[in-house]
Design a protein around this motif. Sequence first.
Motif, PDB file in Angstrom:
ATOM      1  N   MET A  17       1.170  -1.607   0.058  1.00 45.68           N
ATOM      2  CA  MET A  17       0.228   0.249   0.186  1.00 45.68           C
ATOM      3  C   MET A  17       0.901   0.934   0.448  1.00 45.68           C
ATOM      4  N   ALA A  18       0.317   2.376  -0.325  1.00 48.77           N
ATOM      5  CA  ALA A  18       1.230   3.441  -0.978  1.00 48.77           C
ATOM      6  C   ALA A  18       0.527   4.378   1.065  1.00 48.77           C
ATOM      7  N   LEU A  19       2.001   5.073   0.903  1.00 45.22           N
ATOM      8  CA  LEU A  19       1.765   5.884   2.046  1.00 45.22           C
ATOM      9  C   LEU A  19       0.867   6.912   2.464  1.00 45.22           C
ATOM     10  N   ASP A  20       0.497   7.272   3.441  1.00 43.78           N
ATOM     11  CA  ASP A  20      -1.468   7.954   3.720  1.00 43.78           C
ATOM     12  C   ASP A  20      -1.252   9.265   3.102  1.00 43.78           C
ATOM     13  N   SER A  21      -1.399  10.128   2.702  1.00 42.24           N
ATOM     14  CA  SER A  21      -1.264  11.328   2.126  1.00 42.24           C
ATOM     15  C   SER A  21      -0.922  12.256   3.378  1.00 42.24           C
ATOM     16  N   GLN A  22      -1.917  11.927   4.151  1.00 42.48           N
ATOM     17  CA  GLN A  22      -1.839  12.775   5.827  1.00 42.48           C
ATOM     18  C   GLN A  22      -0.528  12.778   6.193  1.00 42.48           C
ATOM     19  N   ALA A  23      -0.300  11.146   6.233  1.00 49.33           N
ATOM     20  CA  ALA A  23       0.612  10.855   6.980  1.00 49.33           C
ATOM     21  C   ALA A  23       2.550  11.945   5.873  1.00 49.33           C
ATOM     22  N   LYS A  24       1.961  11.326   5.136  1.00 46.89           N
ATOM     23  CA  LYS A  24       2.951  11.899   4.032  1.00 46.89           C
ATOM     24  C   LYS A  24       3.356  12.771   3.888  1.00 46.89           C
ATOM     25  N   PHE A  25       2.343  13.644   4.316  1.00 42.71           N
ATOM     26  CA  PHE A  25       2.001  15.694   4.229  1.00 42.71           C
ATOM     27  C   PHE A  25       3.640  15.698   5.877  1.00 42.71           C
ATOM     28  N   LEU A  26       2.694  14.922   6.582  1.00 42.17           N
ATOM     29  CA  LEU A  26       3.272  15.757   8.382  1.00 42.17           C
ATOM     30  C   LEU A  26       4.945  14.703   7.905  1.00 42.17           C
ATOM     31  N   LEU A  27       5.399  14.183   7.427  1.00 46.06           N
ATOM     32  CA  LEU A  27       6.851  13.347   7.101  1.00 46.06           C
ATOM     33  C   LEU A  27       7.376  14.542   6.849  1.00 46.06           C
ATOM     34  N   GLU A  28       7.125  14.814   5.375  1.00 42.37           N
ATOM     35  CA  GLU A  28       7.430  15.736   5.200  1.00 42.37           C
ATOM     36  C   GLU A  28       8.116  17.555   5.248  1.00 42.37           C
ATOM     37  N   GLN A  29       7.142  17.439   6.343  1.00 41.55           N
ATOM     38  CA  GLN A  29       7.331  18.830   6.945  1.00 41.55           C
ATOM     39  C   GLN A  29       8.367  18.816   8.262  1.00 41.55           C
ATOM     40  N   MET A  30       8.060  17.936   8.901  1.00 40.84           N
ATOM     41  CA  MET A  30       9.324  17.156   9.803  1.00 40.84           C
ATOM     42  C   MET A  30      10.289  17.333   9.228  1.00 40.84           C
ATOM     43  N   ALA A  31      10.552  16.408   7.670  1.00 42.53           N
ATOM     44  CA  ALA A  31      12.029  16.784   7.625  1.00 42.53           C
ATOM     45  C   ALA A  31      12.646  17.783   6.780  1.00 42.53           C
ATOM     46  N   ALA A  32      11.694  18.836   6.772  1.00 38.71           N
ATOM     47  CA  ALA A  32      11.746  20.273   6.182  1.00 38.71           C
ATOM     48  C   ALA A  32      12.353  20.926   8.150  1.00 38.71           C
ATOM     49  N   ALA A  33      11.954  20.874   8.901  1.00 36.56           N
ATOM     50  CA  ALA A  33      12.091  21.313  10.200  1.00 36.56           C
ATOM     51  C   ALA A  33      13.391  20.823  10.524  1.00 36.56           C
ATOM     52  N   GLY A  34      13.940  19.564  10.120  1.00 37.00           N
ATOM     53  CA  GLY A  34      15.237  19.345  10.557  1.00 37.00           C
ATOM     54  C   GLY A  34      15.954  19.048  11.728  1.00 37.00           C
ATOM     55  N   ALA A  35      14.865  18.975  12.162  1.00 38.77           N
ATOM     56  CA  ALA A  35      15.279  18.188  13.248  1.00 38.77           C
ATOM     57  C   ALA A  35      16.378  17.113  13.808  1.00 38.77           C
ATOM     58  N   PRO A  36      16.953  16.645  14.783  1.00 40.03           N
ATOM     59  CA  PRO A  36      18.662  15.358  14.530  1.00 40.03           C
ATOM     60  C   PRO A  36      17.408  14.186  14.951  1.00 40.03           C
ATOM     61  N   PRO A  37      17.775  12.904  14.413  1.00 43.58           N
ATOM     62  CA  PRO A  37      17.191  11.991  15.049  1.00 43.58           C
ATOM     63  C   PRO A  37      17.700  11.741  15.983  1.00 43.58           C
ATOM     64  N   MET A  38      16.522  11.582  17.117  1.00 44.50           N
ATOM     65  CA  MET A  38      16.674  10.430  18.204  1.00 44.50           C
ATOM     66  C   MET A  38      18.197  10.251  18.866  1.00 44.50           C
ATOM     67  N   SER A  39      18.369   9.283  18.204  1.00 46.58           N
ATOM     68  CA  SER A  39      19.402   8.533  18.354  1.00 46.58           C
ATOM     69  C   SER A  39      20.918   9.519  18.596  1.00 46.58           C
ATOM     70  N   SER A  40      20.371  10.704  18.039  1.00 49.52           N
ATOM     71  CA  SER A  40      21.688  11.383  18.391  1.00 49.52           C
ATOM     72  C   SER A  40      22.063  12.381  19.677  1.00 49.52           C
ATOM     73  N   LEU A  41      20.504  12.292  20.361  1.00 49.56           N
ATOM     74  CA  LEU A  41      20.722  13.139  21.472  1.00 49.56           C
ATOM     75  C   LEU A  41      20.423  12.942  23.086  1.00 49.56           C
ATOM     76  N   SER A  42      20.299  12.835  23.903  1.00 45.78           N
ATOM     77  CA  SER A  42      21.080  12.312  25.114  1.00 45.78           C
ATOM     78  C   SER A  42      19.539  12.318  25.987  1.00 45.78           C
ATOM     79  N   PRO A  43      18.962  11.454  26.277  1.00 46.71           N
ATOM     80  CA  PRO A  43      17.756  11.551  27.337  1.00 46.71           C
ATOM     81  C   PRO A  43      17.361  12.778  27.392  1.00 46.71           C
ATOM     82  N   GLU A  44      18.084  13.605  27.830  1.00 46.56           N
ATOM     83  CA  GLU A  44      17.390  15.081  28.023  1.00 46.56           C
ATOM     84  C   GLU A  44      16.447  15.992  27.243  1.00 46.56           C
ATOM     85  N   GLU A  45      17.394  15.654  26.201  1.00 46.07           N
ATOM     86  CA  GLU A  45      17.063  16.966  25.048  1.00 46.07           C
ATOM     87  C   GLU A  45      15.969  16.122  24.166  1.00 46.07           C
ATOM     88  N   ALA A  46      15.631  14.842  24.528  1.00 45.12           N
ATOM     89  CA  ALA A  46      15.310  14.050  23.912  1.00 45.12           C
ATOM     90  C   ALA A  46      14.367  14.462  24.427  1.00 45.12           C
TER      91      ALA A  46
END
Length: 314
Positions: free
Chosen positions: A1-30
């Motif tokens: 199945m294809a990625l849901d269009s609403q989920a796709k838009f949300l992921l694109e917005q998050m990618a554009a925001a450029g947040a660092p990956p969770m695995s690069s953060l300390s628990p406190e930062e996360a």
Amino acid sequence: MALDSQAKFLLEQMAAAGAPPMSSLSPEEARLTTDFSALAGTPETVGKVENRTIPGPEGEIPVRIYTPEGDGPFPALVFYHGGGWVIGDLDTVDVPCRLLTNRANCVVVSVDYRLAPEHKFPAAADDAYAAAKWVVENGSSIQVDPSRVAVGGDSAGGNLAAVVALMSRDNNEFELAYQLLIYPVTNHSYETVSYSDNADGYLLTKNSMVWFWDHYLRDAEDGKNPYASPLLAAELSSLPPALVITAEFDPLRDEGEAYAQRLKEAGVQVEATRYNGMIHGFFWMPGTLEQGMQAVNQAAEALKRAFTKEEKVL
């Protein structure tokens, strides 16, 4: 199945925001930088909301109790938030808990269990169990019918709900009416097809799950404990009926569905639903993703049926 269009838009917005990956953060930062509450929508009004603490194995456990309009006693759902046992809090699931309170006409007790790495396994599981036991034993004080208590949660919270169901059966201290498992973590392993296919790009990543598990467990041996990995339990019979919700584009999809299958094979009544096109975390996002609201409504209907069935048995 294809990625849901609403989920796709949300992921694109998050990618554009450029947040660092969770695995690069300390628990406190996360904890400081991870906030999905804006995606949840407007909080519904419920009859009553109370923040309080209840006794736990290592001190007081904060809980938030949502009570519907009307007169009790009501059935109850003890709910555990997600966040990989490392992040998340009562506010994370405030909107879904309110929705479930109103739609299932039940008290929801949201549990702020201890987080890792400050409190490693089995701290979260012990708190989760203590909270469910407290609700059963003290239900009358919060307008709850102790014979109709369910457990539920999403992701790591789904893991805790499944674990509490196992612990309650094994300890034989109280009975649960139902378990609501929303894209649950069920196994300390990364070998499934869904881990391979959905390792990156769909909000929850494989690297994030490794990061979560590494913070939660004291060592690799803990991962073999059924109270950390319920899929590894030798016996799954005599457990409460379950609804298991999974998302197509989620690393955890296959282990959630494997757990549902094992429950069925053990004779447990199970409803298993995969939300096609969806990503991990969508249950937190009913204000943004239509399928998030669908999942909340499905969960509420399943709870209502389970609670009604319990009433007929009494």
